[in-house]
Design a protein around this motif. Structure first.
Motif, PDB file in Angstrom:
ATOM      1  N   ASP A 244     -31.031  20.949 -55.634  1.00 40.42           N
ATOM      2  CA  ASP A 244     -29.855  21.780 -55.922  1.00 40.42           C
ATOM      3  C   ASP A 244     -30.176  23.074 -56.676  1.00 40.42           C
ATOM      4  OD1 ASP A 244     -28.667  20.931 -59.028  1.00 40.42           O
ATOM      5  OD2 ASP A 244     -30.145  19.648 -58.076  1.00 40.42           O
ATOM      6  N   PRO A 245     -31.248  23.150 -57.502  1.00 38.30           N
ATOM      7  CA  PRO A 245     -31.543  24.445 -58.133  1.00 38.30           C
ATOM      8  C   PRO A 245     -31.894  25.558 -57.138  1.00 38.30           C
ATOM      9  CG  PRO A 245     -32.650  22.657 -59.310  1.00 38.30           C
ATOM     10  CD  PRO A 245     -32.119  22.075 -58.035  1.00 38.30           C
ATOM     11  N   GLU A 246     -32.228  25.198 -55.903  1.00 43.39           N
ATOM     12  CA  GLU A 246     -32.645  26.192 -54.912  1.00 43.39           C
ATOM     13  C   GLU A 246     -31.488  26.776 -54.107  1.00 43.39           C
ATOM     14  OE1 GLU A 246     -36.394  25.618 -52.731  1.00 43.39           O
ATOM     15  OE2 GLU A 246     -36.289  23.538 -53.410  1.00 43.39           O
ATOM     16  N   LEU A 247     -30.291  26.331 -54.362  1.00 41.94           N
ATOM     17  CA  LEU A 247     -29.147  26.739 -53.544  1.00 41.94           C
ATOM     18  C   LEU A 247     -29.052  28.254 -53.402  1.00 41.94           C
ATOM     19  CD1 LEU A 247     -26.574  25.745 -52.042  1.00 41.94           C
ATOM     20  CD2 LEU A 247     -25.380  25.961 -54.224  1.00 41.94           C
ATOM     21  N   ASP A 248     -29.094  28.983 -54.512  1.00 45.86           N
ATOM     22  CA  ASP A 248     -28.948  30.440 -54.476  1.00 45.86           C
ATOM     23  C   ASP A 248     -30.101  31.094 -53.721  1.00 45.86           C
ATOM     24  OD1 ASP A 248     -26.758  31.091 -56.959  1.00 45.86           O
ATOM     25  OD2 ASP A 248     -27.848  29.191 -57.070  1.00 45.86           O
TER      26      ASP A 248
END
Length: 361
Positions: A244-248
């Motif tokens: 989820d930290p990679e979404l952006d």
């Protein structure tokens, strides 16, 4: 009937998602590999992909799920060699008396001849045209498509009928079919959803061992969009506590590559997928395993998975809300918030069969 679902002694795995081959939920018995007691070296054997052929009796599958934007699909293959450990379709292999584990990614079924069946079904007098989804269960551009070309067969029929088509894949073999897809896109008949789970090549190789690496998928987006084919990047699945930290970053990279829209889906762990994924976490991310599963259970109401309509794709609660808010902000920053135009239905026409008289108008 008793069935051996275990790994043979000396069997070796290479680039596989699952590490085991437990029997499916419908099997009355399970076997466990046990050493025979003989102090003899075992011959090392690499577990290879097997492909069996099925003569399809039907092509179109219909669903009434309110969570899905389509009501019909075509599946050229059963099982998927990409071997994504998180794949929600793994439990479907149990209906074939095969394991959702290694069998799902090594014992595959191709359905040649499905194009002719689809042709017949589209000509039915009562058929009402609506977009057909491809890649909804297993990837139509998985590696075996290079040899068996079943997806190509399906596309040729859909193109001949001017049928609206939506494709979901992470396979870059889709570039082979630009000669069909580009003319369909020019008529508003096709769009593609390309899945990117992570931008980290090492993590991708462990999660999706035989899928193209993220950079290669981004290159495919560039090539598809350059050919005029609208592409939606699918951040799917979002693994809370892991990806989820990679979404952006994923949305930014996809926008730079030319994608015009985006979507996200929360990790789903139905039935046999949950123990398979937890085994994977223990082996490949032991330091995060407890955190990831705690987050998964938070978004699914305390369970590994909540199959309820309206919840299964996104989950609920704090983490689901935070991910959705971040996603919407990233959409605004990247320009991926524009809705895709609907696929055209008015061009649908069954092509004349050989020997039939052409229409006057």
């Amino acid at each position: 009937m008793e069935k051996d679902d275990t790994l043979l002694p000396g069997q070796r795995l290479r680039a596989r998602g699952a590490s085991g081959n437990a029997s499916g939920r419908f099997e009355p018995r399970a076997r466990v590999a046990h050493h025979d007691g003989w102090d003899l070296p075992e011959e090392e054997r690499l577990l290879r992909t097997e492909v069996r052929l099925e003569r399809p009796r039907s092509a179109l599958s219909y669903n009434r799920s309110p969570d899905l934007p389509f009501d019909r699909s075509v599946n050229p293959y059963r099982g998927c060699e990409h071997g994504c450990i998180y794949c929600f379709a793994r439990p479907s292999h149990a209906y074939l008396n095969l394991s959702p584990g290694l069998d799902f990614e090594t014992r595959l079924i191709a359905r040649p001849g499905i194009g002719a069946v689809l042709d017949r079904e589209l000509r039915a007098k009562g058929y009402e045209v609506a977009p057909i989804a491809l890649g909804t269960n297993t990837d139509p551009y998985q590696p075996i498509e290079a040899e068996h070309r079943v997806m190509r067969e399906v596309l040729e029929v859909l193109s001949a009928f001017n049928h609206p088509t939506a494709i979901t894949t992470k396979g870059t073999l889709i570039e082979r079919d630009l000669d069909i897809l580009a003319p369909m896109a020019a008529q508003g008949l096709v769009r593609v959803g390309l899945s990117i789970t992570t931008l980290d090549p090492g993590l991708s190789r462990r999660l999706e061992p035989r899928a193209p690496l993220p950079a290669r998928r981004l290159a495919a987006i560039r090539r598809l969009t350059a050919a005029g084919i609208p592409v939606r990047v699918m951040v799917a699945p979002v693994i809370p506590g892991l990806t989820d930290p990679e979404l952006d970053a994923i949305l930014a990279a996809a926008a730079e590559a030319g994608a015009s829209a985006a979507s996200w889906i929360m990790l789903r762990l139905p039935l046999e997928v949950s123990p398979l994924f937890q085994d994977w976490l223990s082996e490949h991310a032991p330091d995060r395993a407890a955190k990831v599963m705690a987050r998964v259970r938070e978004v699914h109401g305390g369970r590994d998975y909540d199959p309820a309509w309206g919840k299964r794709m996104r989950g609920e609660g704090q983490w689901s809300t935070l991910i959705d808010q971040r996603f919407k902000l990233a959409l605004a920053r990247t320009g991926l918030s524009q809705p895709q135009p609907p696929l055209r239905r008015d061009l649908f026409r069954p092509p004349p069969r050989a020997g039939e008289q052409l229409a006057l108008f």
